[in-house]
Design a protein around this motif. Structure first.
Motif, short mmCIF file in Angstrom:
data_model
loop_
_atom_site.label_atom_id
_atom_site.label_comp_id
_atom_site.label_asym_id
_atom_site.label_seq_id
_atom_site.Cartn_x
_atom_site.Cartn_y
_atom_site.Cartn_z
N ILE A 1 0.17 1.06 2.49
CA ILE A 1 0.12 0.68 3.90
C ILE A 1 1.35 1.18 4.66
N HIS A 2 2.38 1.60 3.92
CA HIS A 2 3.60 2.12 4.53
C HIS A 2 3.68 3.65 4.48
N VAL A 3 3.33 4.24 3.35
CA VAL A 3 3.67 5.65 3.12
C VAL A 3 2.48 6.60 3.05
N ASP A 4 1.27 6.11 2.87
CA ASP A 4 0.09 6.98 2.81
C ASP A 4 -0.60 6.95 4.17
N GLU B 1 -2.84 8.77 5.84
CA GLU B 1 -4.30 8.88 5.96
C GLU B 1 -5.00 7.62 5.47
N ARG B 2 -4.59 7.11 4.33
CA ARG B 2 -5.20 5.89 3.80
C ARG B 2 -4.91 4.71 4.75
N PHE C 1 -4.59 -2.25 9.28
CA PHE C 1 -3.77 -2.17 10.49
C PHE C 1 -4.05 -0.92 11.33
N GLY C 2 -4.89 -0.01 10.83
CA GLY C 2 -5.28 1.18 11.57
C GLY C 2 -4.23 2.27 11.63
N ALA C 3 -3.12 2.05 10.96
CA ALA C 3 -2.01 3.01 10.94
C ALA C 3 -1.02 2.53 9.88
#
Length: 152
Positions: free
Chosen positions: A46-49, A51-52, A58-60
């Motif tokens: 959720i922090h570093v990928d 595209e995923r 969170f959409g980003a």
């Protein structure tokens, strides 16, 4: 915002209970998030990928909560100056809450309130409430009660 300048720590000490200052805005970048992940070993997607994370909850990608918290020195530096203070040290935290996710690219600033100040050997121990505002979001990103020691 204009930096609030105090001549002495005693001048600041006299302001217990007051809202002291609001910091400049700072933008959270993906480079910062990636560097924080490297420094801490927290490589959660959720922090570093990117595209995923776009397809995630969170959409980003979002900043680590502790990255948001680690911006406190930046916020204090842009908001408060004590002319006759030679150094300060982080003494700890009494309470921290991460209330809103911080998407990469967001802007943050802190509202700083001096909750208490007491004399210690050679200086002052001050407890600050730092409410970290996420631009355009009504709920703060983080509220932290930080304890600092400052020395003249």
């Amino acid at each position: 915002m204009t930096k609030r300048i105090f001549q002495t720590l005693a001048d600041l000490h006299a302001c217990v209970g007051q809202d002291i200052a609001t910091s400049e805005w700072t933008t959270v970048t993906q480079a910062q998030v990636n560097q924080f992940a490297e420094a801490t070993g927290d490589h959660q997607w959720i922090h570093v990928d990117v595209e995923r994370a776009k397809a995630g909850p969170f959409g980003a990608p979002i900043a680590h909560g502790f990255l948001t918290l680690s911006l406190l020195p930046t916020f204090f530096d842009t908001a408060v100056e004590v002319v006759q203070a030679r150094m300060g040290v982080n003494y700890g935290l009494n309470r921290v809450r991460f209330m809103s996710p911080v998407p990469v690219g967001s802007r943050l600033r802190a509202h700083l309130k001096l909750l208490s100040s007491e004399t210690i050997e050679g200086g002052y121990q001050m407890v600050w409430q730092s409410t970290i505002e996420l631009e355009g979001v009504p709920k703060p990103a983080c509220v932290a009660e930080s304890v600092m020691r400052r020395y003249p």
